[in-house]
Design an enzyme around this catalytic site. Structure first.
Site, PDB file in Angstrom:
ATOM      1  N   ALA A  51       0.821  -1.204   0.000  1.00 45.29           N
ATOM      2  CA  ALA A  51       0.000   0.000   0.000  1.00 45.29           C
ATOM      3  C   ALA A  51       0.851   1.248   0.000  1.00 45.29           C
ATOM      4  CB  ALA A  51      -0.919   0.018   1.222  1.00 45.29           C
ATOM      5  N   ASP A  52       0.502   2.193  -0.852  1.00 41.37           N
ATOM      6  CA  ASP A  52       1.061   3.525  -0.700  1.00 41.37           C
ATOM      7  C   ASP A  52       0.621   3.985   0.686  1.00 41.37           C
ATOM      8  OD1 ASP A  52       2.108   6.007  -0.977  1.00 41.37           O
ATOM      9  OD2 ASP A  52       1.231   6.399  -2.934  1.00 41.37           O
ATOM     10  N   TYR A  53       1.566   4.447   1.453  1.00 44.07           N
ATOM     11  CA  TYR A  53       1.466   4.589   2.906  1.00 44.07           C
ATOM     12  C   TYR A  53       0.070   4.470   3.528  1.00 44.07           C
ATOM     13  CZ  TYR A  53       6.098   5.175   4.800  1.00 44.07           C
ATOM     14  OH  TYR A  53       7.341   4.942   5.271  1.00 44.07           O
ATOM     15  N   PHE A  54      -0.796   5.431   3.341  1.00 55.09           N
ATOM     16  CA  PHE A  54      -2.076   5.406   4.054  1.00 55.09           C
ATOM     17  C   PHE A  54      -3.230   5.037   3.131  1.00 55.09           C
ATOM     18  CE2 PHE A  54       0.767   8.657   5.832  1.00 55.09           C
ATOM     19  CZ  PHE A  54       1.002   8.096   7.071  1.00 55.09           C
ATOM     20  N   ALA A  55      -2.904   4.358   2.020  1.00 54.38           N
ATOM     21  CA  ALA A  55      -3.901   4.097   0.985  1.00 54.38           C
ATOM     22  C   ALA A  55      -5.080   3.272   1.493  1.00 54.38           C
ATOM     23  CB  ALA A  55      -3.253   3.406  -0.207  1.00 54.38           C
TER      24      ALA A  55
END
Length: 292
Positions: A51-55
């Site tokens: 995941a893109d950091y907080f996706a």
């Protein structure tokens, strides 16, 4: 899509990160047709998707397509995201409870786990003799930065040569009517907000723009000659008039008249426009703040 396909087929990428963006209202983190249909079924990718950091959390907080953390976790898992970054927010207790009560199929967890373990085995991370301490850090004192000096060289001659090659090959000249290269002009007008800005050559993930901007007064830590300084060194006999004109995004137009006068009086005018690199509102170009 072609650059990503090339990164997998020709570059051998073994991990893929989704984007924060949505396409036609479908967030990438929830897009099964993208992360599974295209990536795995069509391109044959069999690595891990992170995941893109907080996706995953953003499916609830930002995109509003998931009702709660458990729903966000199930949606992301179903789409094809195997690892939640940067820490466990939805793939922990919320997911455990959702699997226990049947809201999220256990098979989705097994699928992600199998991919992660397969990759770890391939990398030797589960070998009994594997050591998480890199060779460069072996035997160093974590409380003594000096013990690491000399072990890692990030500014080697080879690295500099490669950086120069990348910079030279990345330059795109859209057209040239014969003006370039400049033939020793006597009067040069240098105009624009990036003409005398050291960080104009940096991207949003460079240390000064990513971390340094949070600590005013911190030295850049690297030599960044400005266009103005370089031009002065290249044309020492020329009369160079520098006018900022306006800022990148400050709306200040008070210097435009002076810029016009300088341009009219010069033999050649160089205009340095462009963006200010930064992240999430700190710039006009960079992650979270690009403007088309």
């Amino acid at each position: 899509l072609p650059p990503f396909e090339m990164a997998i087929h020709e570059g051998g990428a073994r991990s893929v990160m989704n984007a924060y963006t949505d396409t036609d209202g479908v967030p990438s983190a929830a897009d099964e047709s993208l992360l599974t249909g295209l990536l795995r079924d069509t391109w044959g990718f069999d690595g891990t998707v992170v995941a893109d950091y907080f996706a995953v959390a953003f499916l609830t907080l930002l995109h509003g397509v998931a009702a709660d953390w458990a729903d966000a976790a199930g949606t992301a898992l179903r789409a094809g995201i195997d690892v939640e970054l940067p820490n466990v927010k939805t793939y922990g207790a919320p997911l455990t409870e959702a699997v226990a009560d049947g809201r999220v199929p256990e098979e989705l967890v097994d699928r992600a786990l199998r991919r992660i373990l397969t990759q770890k085995i391939a990398l030797g991370l589960l070998d009994p003799d594997w050591d998480p301490v890199p060779a460069a850090l072996d035997g160093t004192d974590p409380d003594d930065p000096e013990s690491l000096r000399g072990r890692v060289d990030l500014d080697s001659a080879g690295n500099r040569a490669l950086a120069r090659t990348l910079a030279e090959e990345a330059v795109v000249l859209l057209s040239n009517d014969g003006t370039l290269p400049l033939d020793r002009p006597r009067r040069i007008a240098l105009i624009g907000p990036n003409a005398d800005e050291p960080t104009a050559v940096l991207g949003c993930y460079s240390f000064p723009q990513h971390i340094g901007v949070r600590h005013p007064g911190t030295p850049l830590g690297i030599g960044l000659p400005t266009l103005r300084e370089t031009l002065t060194a290249e044309f020492p006999d020329a009369d160079i008039t520098y006018v900022r004109g306006t800022g990148v995004d400050d709306g200040d137009l008070s210097g435009l008249d002076e810029a016009v006068r300088a341009a009219r009086e010069a033999d050649v005018t160089l205009v340095a426009l462009g963006d200010r690199a930064g992240l999430f509102g700190r710039g006009t170009s960079g992650e979270g703040c690009d403007a088309e």
